[in-house]
Design an enzyme around this catalytic site. Structure first.
Site, mmCIF file in Angstrom:
data_model
loop_
_atom_site.group_PDB
_atom_site.id
_atom_site.type_symbol
_atom_site.label_atom_id
_atom_site.label_comp_id
_atom_site.label_asym_id
_atom_site.label_seq_id
_atom_site.Cartn_x
_atom_site.Cartn_y
_atom_site.Cartn_z
ATOM 1 C CD GLU A 1 -2.674 -0.748 2.771
ATOM 2 O OE1 GLU A 1 -2.810 0.383 3.301
ATOM 3 O OE2 GLU A 1 -3.084 -1.790 3.302
ATOM 4 C CD GLU B 1 -12.027 1.302 0.853
ATOM 5 O OE1 GLU B 1 -12.296 0.286 1.512
ATOM 6 O OE2 GLU B 1 -10.862 1.628 0.550
ATOM 7 C CE LYS C 1 -10.144 2.160 5.576
ATOM 8 N NZ LYS C 1 -8.748 2.141 5.151
ATOM 9 C CD GLU D 1 -7.616 5.512 7.665
ATOM 10 O OE1 GLU D 1 -7.975 4.428 7.183
ATOM 11 O OE2 GLU D 1 -6.425 5.843 7.763
#
Ligand SMILES: *[C@@H]1O[C@H](CO)[C@@H](O)[C@H](O)[C@H]1NC(C)=O
Ligand SMILES: *[C@@H]1O[C@H](CO)[C@@H](O)[C@H](O)[C@H]1NC(C)=O
Length: 342
Positions: free
Chosen positions: A262, A314, A317, A322
């Site tokens: 990542e 997302e 999250k 985040e």
């Protein structure tokens, strides 16, 4: 005529070799994080990746819908286990066998699995002790399955495993987890498997904005920021990666390759730091840097495989940055453009 044919053959062979090594250099993929309640179906996601010439993907868990969609796509997959499965994977070889039977064997002819990752970012922590035995059981189960090709087993860690990361030549694993990291490192070295690490200059920067220059974190510095003996660093990504190589060497893994599972930069929810401009700059520079196959100052010429976090913003999250690491909104509109040079 024969000579001309020979010439053409040689030229096309050279071009082929060249494009092949170029492809090997530009080994950048994306993370398919799925913690959203508004994400498009996997089939659409796979089509989107194909349209972008993105050939590698990391899945955090064996979502069967995603694996179905990936069949025959030519997209290679780094497959993770759920963290919560680690205790059972560690304790029970038959559970590891059934995990492989369900999630790997049915897809092994149609999906190329690059690595299996036993959990994500669980060292240090409550689950840390399960990682190595889970890796051993998964490895055994995969060997016993006699797949058409062998799949290396590893684990993705965060840079929290490093007790020292600066300067890079002093990199080492934290004392408290050193025995775990040594077992894992020796296992990887013995199997020729890579070490998987998540590298986020963004977090280093926000933890210490006084000492870490923003342009150094964003790959936007043309001057040397860190001198470490003979080695010169213009970007933090290379410095963190080299600290990881040093830690591996000290743990008996001088031959172990680093794969960055990542890396990324959020585009919103942290003032002038998490902006679309900075995220665009970071990720485009990351791709360009890795595609150049320059390696790092410590390992020049050794290309690094990496996965951008993430495809989508997302919404499930934690609130804040985040939720804003995506290259795309859930409706498949780009947040900003990244030029993938694959
Ligand atoms: C990147 O570098 C250029 C040239 O030094 C500078 O003008 C620009 O402000 C920098 N951008 C960021 C986001 O650091
Ligand atoms: C997609 O979502 C983004 C963010 O909500 C929005 O700004 C954009 O207009 C949407 N695009 C389309 C085509 O609906």
């Amino acid at each position: 005529m024969a000579q001309l044919c020979y010439f053409i053959t040689v030229v096309s062979l050279l071009l082929f070799l060249q494009s092949d090594s170029y492809a090997e250099a530009g080994t950048i993929g994306v993370n398919y994080g799925r913690l959203g309640d508004n994400l498009p179906p996997s089939t659409q996601v796979v089509a989107l990746l194909k349209s972008r010439n993105i050939n590698r993907l990391r899945l955090f868990d064996p979502n069967l819908d995603a694996l179905e969609a990936l069949q025959g796509s030519g997209i290679e997959v780094v497959l993770g286990t759920l963290n919560q499965d680690l205790p059972q994977l560690a304790a029970d070889l038959s559970f590891a066998r059934s995990w492989v039977s369900t999630n790997v064997i049915p897809y092994s002819q149609t999906v190329r699995f690059r690595y299996i990752s036993a959990g994500n970012e669980v060292i240090p922590g409550n689950l840390a002790a399960y990682v190595f035995p889970a890796m051993q059981n998964l490895d055994q189960a995969l060997r016993d399955a006699q797949l058409p090709y062998s799949i290396p087993v590893s684990t993705s860690v965060s840079t929290a495993v490093l007790g020292t990361s600066y300067p890079p030549s002093q990199g080492e694993f934290s004392m408290d987890i050193d025995p775990i990291m040594r077992s894992i490192t020796k296992f990887l070295a013995a199997n020729g498997s890579p070490f998987l690490v998540n590298v986020y200059p963004y977090f280093s920067y926000i933890n210490d904005p006084v000492n870490v220059p923003l342009d150094y974190a964003l790959f936007n510095s043309s001057r040397v920021v860190v001198r470490d003996g003979e080695l010169e660093y213009k970007n933090l990504f290379d410095a963190i990666t080299d600290a990881t190589y040093t830690a591996l060497e000290k743990a008996g893994g001088a031959s172990v390759k680093v794969v960055v599972t990542e890396s990324g930069w959020p585009s919103n929810e942290n003032g002038q730091i998490a902006t679309i401009e900075n995220a665009r700059m970071y990720n485009n520079n990351l791709v360009a840097h890795l595609s150049g196959a320059k390696g790092t100052p410590k390992k020049p010429g050794e290309s690094i495989e990496a996965y951008v976090f993430a495809i989508f913003n997302e919404d499930l999250k934690p609130r804040g940055t985040e939720q804003n690491f995506g290259l795309y909104y859930p409706n498949m509109t780009e947040v900003y453009h990244v030029e993938f040079i694959n």
